[in-house]
Structure formats: C-alpha cells, structure tokens
Design a protein around this motif. Structure first.
Motif, mmCIF file in Angstrom:
data_model
loop_
_atom_site.group_PDB
_atom_site.id
_atom_site.type_symbol
_atom_site.label_atom_id
_atom_site.label_comp_id
_atom_site.label_asym_id
_atom_site.label_seq_id
_atom_site.Cartn_x
_atom_site.Cartn_y
_atom_site.Cartn_z
ATOM 1 N N PHE A 9 -10.622 156.467 35.155
ATOM 2 C CA PHE A 9 -11.190 157.573 34.402
ATOM 3 C C PHE A 9 -11.151 157.327 32.890
ATOM 4 N N LYS A 10 -10.768 156.130 32.461
ATOM 5 C CA LYS A 10 -10.696 155.830 31.020
ATOM 6 C C LYS A 10 -12.084 155.987 30.387
ATOM 7 N N GLY A 11 -12.136 156.728 29.313
ATOM 8 C CA GLY A 11 -13.381 156.916 28.584
ATOM 9 C C GLY A 11 -14.324 157.923 29.218
ATOM 10 N N SER A 12 -13.929 158.542 30.291
ATOM 11 C CA SER A 12 -14.802 159.526 30.934
ATOM 12 C C SER A 12 -14.412 160.932 30.491
ATOM 13 N N ASP A 13 -15.253 161.879 30.831
ATOM 14 C CA ASP A 13 -15.040 163.268 30.452
ATOM 15 C C ASP A 13 -14.557 164.078 31.657
ATOM 16 N N ALA A 14 -13.790 163.473 32.540
ATOM 17 C CA ALA A 14 -13.318 164.154 33.738
ATOM 18 C C ALA A 14 -12.155 165.072 33.381
ATOM 19 N N ARG A 15 -12.244 166.334 33.856
ATOM 20 C CA ARG A 15 -11.181 167.306 33.592
ATOM 21 C C ARG A 15 -11.365 168.521 34.496
ATOM 22 N N ILE A 16 -10.343 169.386 34.495
ATOM 23 C CA ILE A 16 -10.388 170.649 35.230
ATOM 24 C C ILE A 16 -10.116 171.759 34.227
ATOM 25 N N GLU A 17 -11.010 172.735 34.171
ATOM 26 C CA GLU A 17 -10.829 173.882 33.290
ATOM 27 C C GLU A 17 -10.623 175.123 34.137
ATOM 28 N N THR A 18 -9.846 176.065 33.612
ATOM 29 C CA THR A 18 -9.568 177.288 34.359
ATOM 30 C C THR A 18 -10.256 178.475 33.721
ATOM 31 N N GLY A 19 -10.609 179.420 34.577
ATOM 32 C CA GLY A 19 -11.182 180.683 34.140
ATOM 33 C C GLY A 19 -10.360 181.809 34.741
#
Length: 166
Positions: free
Chosen positions: A32-42
């Motif tokens: 995942f280096k350099g990628s925009d992978a993430r988890i956001e919460t609402g």
C-alpha cells in the motif's frame, strides 16, 4: 418475574480500535506504499478508500480480520455499492447495523409465541423484552432464538441476550 432483553449492538470502543488498527496496518504495509488506501468513519457508516478494486478488497479483509479479533460480529456490516471517485480511485460505504429492525423484532415475537413457551415478549424500541415465570422458560427462548435467528437466517444476524434479571 425473570426477564431479559434481546438486542443487537456493538461495542463502539472496540469498533474504533479495530478501525484504528486497520488504518495503521494499511499505512505500514509495503503493497500500500504511496496509495491512498484508508478507512474513514462517519455516524453509523464507514467509508473504505483505495486506488483499485483489488486494494479495496484487501483493506476490507484487513478490517474484517481486526473486527473478528476484537470480538465484533462482522454480520452487522452491510456493504454498499462500489463507487468510482476521481481517476482510478474507488470507495465503498459500509453501514454498521445496530438495533433490531421492526420486521425482525416482530418475527422474533411471533416465533416466541408460536413456540408455545409460557413467556411474554414485547417490543421496546430497538429491543425485545421477554418475561416469564420460570428461568428455564427464558433459557428455552434463548436456545430457540440462537438456533433459528442467529444461525439460520441468511448468514445469521448478531443477537445479544442481556439484562437478565431473576
């Protein structure tokens, strides 16, 4: 009279910890280096972001693993459709189901009444309260619901039996 409540809830602190651990693992993993992978919460939804559909599946697998380790039933997650964001990036919304829906609550009450067990079941908001004269009858209801609802219904539905009083 003995009673207990049938609810469907998750521990918000454990959910937050699982999300934080997942984000930390995603940022530390080499693929995942350099990628925009993430988890956001609402409020009651999570949004998974990634550069490709394959990476999005990997982020989801990491999240599911962390949730399982923390004791959160993954059957409470309802996945939305895959959406394209700018460029090749994708996102998916995951809704965290909490509380009994009215249809399921009615189904539970009907199932208890059809079983002819000497108890009363009443819907109270997002929970079902079961009261009976004997503790054994309440345990019969719990066994019935574990067999019918939790294991058999389209992959099951996470139920908890709490507030047991004698």
């Amino acid at each position: 009279m003995p009673s207990f409540d049938i609810v469907s809830e998750i521990d918000k602190v454990e959910l937050r910890n699982a999300i934080d651990q997942s984000n930390k693992e995603v940022t530390n993993r080499y693929d995942f280096k350099g990628s925009d992978a993430r988890i956001e919460t609402g409020d009651k939804a999570l949004t998974l972001f990634a550069d490709s559909e394959f990476q999005l599946d990997q982020v989801n697998d990491i999240l599911v693993g962390k949730l399982a380790k923390r004791g959160i039933d993954v059957r409470c997650m309802e996945y939305g459709k895959l959406e394209k964001v700018s460029g090749n990036k994708v996102k998916k919304t995951v809704t965290v189901k909490e509380g009994l829906e009215s249809d399921l609550a009615k189904k539970i009450v009907k199932m208890i009444k059809d079983a002819k067990i000497k108890v009363q079941a009443a819907i109270q908001g997002e929970a079902v309260r079961v009261t009976g004269a004997k503790r054994d009858n309440l345990q019969e209801v719990i066994a019935l619901l574990r067999k019918e609802i939790v294991s058999d219904m389209e992959g099951g539905f996470p139920l908890q039996f709490n507030n047991f009083r004698d």
